[in-house]
Each structure stands twice: as structure tokens, then as C-alpha cells.
Design a protein around this motif. Structure first.
Motif, mmCIF file in Angstrom:
data_model
loop_
_atom_site.group_PDB
_atom_site.id
_atom_site.type_symbol
_atom_site.label_atom_id
_atom_site.label_comp_id
_atom_site.label_asym_id
_atom_site.label_seq_id
_atom_site.Cartn_x
_atom_site.Cartn_y
_atom_site.Cartn_z
ATOM 1 N N GLY A 298 45.318 6.923 5.618
ATOM 2 C CA GLY A 298 44.526 5.986 4.830
ATOM 3 C C GLY A 298 43.034 6.120 5.051
ATOM 4 O O GLY A 298 42.277 5.192 4.760
ATOM 5 N N TRP A 299 42.586 7.264 5.571
ATOM 6 C CA TRP A 299 41.167 7.472 5.831
ATOM 7 C C TRP A 299 40.419 7.772 4.542
ATOM 8 O O TRP A 299 40.941 8.403 3.639
ATOM 9 C CB TRP A 299 40.941 8.639 6.768
ATOM 10 N N THR A 300 39.166 7.345 4.505
ATOM 11 C CA THR A 300 38.275 7.763 3.427
ATOM 12 C C THR A 300 37.772 9.164 3.769
ATOM 13 O O THR A 300 37.861 9.595 4.928
ATOM 14 C CB THR A 300 37.061 6.816 3.318
ATOM 15 N N PRO A 301 37.222 9.875 2.796
ATOM 16 C CA PRO A 301 36.650 11.190 3.121
ATOM 17 C C PRO A 301 35.589 11.118 4.217
ATOM 18 O O PRO A 301 35.517 11.989 5.073
ATOM 19 C CB PRO A 301 36.054 11.659 1.793
ATOM 20 N N GLU A 302 34.793 10.056 4.226
ATOM 21 C CA GLU A 302 33.753 9.898 5.245
ATOM 22 C C GLU A 302 34.374 9.729 6.628
ATOM 23 O O GLU A 302 33.891 10.291 7.616
ATOM 24 C CB GLU A 302 32.845 8.702 4.920
ATOM 25 N N GLU A 303 35.452 8.943 6.718
ATOM 26 C CA GLU A 303 36.128 8.759 8.002
ATOM 27 C C GLU A 303 36.741 10.071 8.489
ATOM 28 O O GLU A 303 36.703 10.377 9.685
ATOM 29 C CB GLU A 303 37.207 7.691 7.889
ATOM 30 N N ALA A 304 37.294 10.841 7.578
ATOM 31 C CA ALA A 304 37.884 12.127 7.950
ATOM 32 C C ALA A 304 36.809 13.084 8.460
ATOM 33 O O ALA A 304 37.010 13.771 9.469
ATOM 34 C CB ALA A 304 38.615 12.731 6.758
ATOM 35 N N ARG A 305 35.657 13.120 7.774
ATOM 36 C CA ARG A 305 34.562 13.989 8.232
ATOM 37 C C ARG A 305 34.056 13.546 9.602
ATOM 38 O O ARG A 305 33.789 14.377 10.468
ATOM 39 C CB ARG A 305 33.420 13.989 7.215
ATOM 40 N N ALA A 306 33.926 12.240 9.811
ATOM 41 C CA ALA A 306 33.453 11.734 11.105
ATOM 42 C C ALA A 306 34.432 12.088 12.220
ATOM 43 O O ALA A 306 34.020 12.493 13.319
ATOM 44 C CB ALA A 306 33.242 10.221 11.027
ATOM 45 N N ALA A 307 35.725 11.960 11.952
ATOM 46 C CA ALA A 307 36.730 12.319 12.956
ATOM 47 C C ALA A 307 36.658 13.810 13.269
ATOM 48 O O ALA A 307 36.723 14.212 14.435
ATOM 49 C CB ALA A 307 38.122 11.933 12.468
ATOM 50 N N ALA B 125 34.048 15.753 12.996
ATOM 51 C CA ALA B 125 32.814 15.994 13.738
ATOM 52 C C ALA B 125 32.981 15.605 15.203
ATOM 53 O O ALA B 125 32.505 16.309 16.100
ATOM 54 C CB ALA B 125 31.663 15.223 13.107
ATOM 55 N N ARG B 126 33.677 14.486 15.456
ATOM 56 C CA ARG B 126 33.910 14.065 16.847
ATOM 57 C C ARG B 126 34.743 15.101 17.593
ATOM 58 O O ARG B 126 34.443 15.466 18.724
ATOM 59 C CB ARG B 126 34.600 12.708 16.890
ATOM 60 N N VAL B 127 35.806 15.588 16.952
ATOM 61 C CA VAL B 127 36.676 16.568 17.605
ATOM 62 C C VAL B 127 35.946 17.878 17.825
ATOM 63 O O VAL B 127 35.980 18.443 18.915
ATOM 64 C CB VAL B 127 37.962 16.795 16.773
ATOM 65 N N LEU B 128 35.276 18.379 16.793
ATOM 66 C CA LEU B 128 34.571 19.647 16.917
ATOM 67 C C LEU B 128 33.430 19.540 17.920
ATOM 68 O O LEU B 128 33.172 20.478 18.682
ATOM 69 C CB LEU B 128 34.064 20.120 15.573
ATOM 70 N N GLY B 129 32.762 18.403 17.951
ATOM 71 C CA GLY B 129 31.690 18.197 18.936
ATOM 72 C C GLY B 129 32.224 18.169 20.350
ATOM 73 O O GLY B 129 31.602 18.683 21.276
ATOM 74 N N ALA B 130 33.430 17.604 20.533
ATOM 75 C CA ALA B 130 34.031 17.538 21.864
ATOM 76 C C ALA B 130 34.449 18.915 22.356
ATOM 77 O O ALA B 130 34.557 19.147 23.550
ATOM 78 C CB ALA B 130 35.262 16.617 21.831
ATOM 79 N N MET B 131 34.669 19.842 21.410
ATOM 80 C CA MET B 131 35.071 21.194 21.788
ATOM 81 C C MET B 131 33.890 22.001 22.316
ATOM 82 O O MET B 131 34.084 23.001 22.981
ATOM 83 C CB MET B 131 35.695 21.910 20.595
ATOM 84 N N GLY B 132 32.681 21.568 22.017
ATOM 85 C CA GLY B 132 31.499 22.279 22.463
ATOM 86 C C GLY B 132 31.168 23.451 21.556
ATOM 87 O O GLY B 132 31.907 23.762 20.640
ATOM 88 N N PRO B 133 30.039 24.101 21.831
ATOM 89 C CA PRO B 133 29.630 25.234 20.982
ATOM 90 C C PRO B 133 30.590 26.391 21.131
ATOM 91 O O PRO B 133 31.166 26.617 22.188
ATOM 92 C CB PRO B 133 28.237 25.584 21.513
#
Length: 74
Positions: free
Chosen positions: A53-62, A64-72
Motif C-alpha cells: 500500500g505504499w505510494t511511489p514516494e514512500e517506495a522511493r524513500a524506502a 533510498a534508506r536501504v541503498l544508503g545503508a549499503m554504503g557506496p
């Protein structure tokens, strides 16, 4: 984790979960396999977002959080 290795006989696929690799295949076959995998991964992701039930914005934010947690990446 999946690996694709170029060999003199074509592209061989392997996994960190299974010893060994596939029989090498030509690039056209390897490309078709990768394209099919990516399309299926996208479809599964869309189904998960819709089911949650996520909006596209919520999906993008999630994402970004996961990819950011993975590091460069290297």
C-alpha cells in the motif's frame, strides 16, 4: 549473490550458494537471461509495493534508506 564470468567459450554463471558454474553460453543468451531476470525482479518489486500500500514516494524513500545503508559501491 550471482556472478557472470566471461570465458573463452562464452559466459558462465555461478553463485555463492552453489559450487561451480554453468556451462558457458553465448552473449545473446546471457543477455536474454539477464533481461528476463531484471524484468521479473521489477515485477516482483512492484507487486510488493502495491501489496504494502505504499505510494511511489514512500517506495522511493524506502529504497533510498536501504541503498544508503549499503554504503557506496566500489
Amino acid at each position: 549473490m550471482v556472478s557472470a564470468t566471461r570465458t573463452p567459450d562464452g559466459w558462465a554463471w555461478g553463485s555463492c550458494l552453489v559450487a561451480g558454474a554453468t556451462t558457458p553460453v553465448p552473449w545473446t543468451t546471457a543477455r536474454r537471461v539477464v533481461d528476463t531476470f531484471v524484468a521479473e525482479a521489477r515485477a516482483v518489486t512492484v507487486r510488493m509495493v502495491v501489496d504494502a500500500g505504499w505510494t511511489p514516494e514512500e517506495a522511493r524513500a524506502a529504497s533510498a534508506r536501504v541503498l544508503g545503508a549499503m554504503g557506496p559501491s566500489d
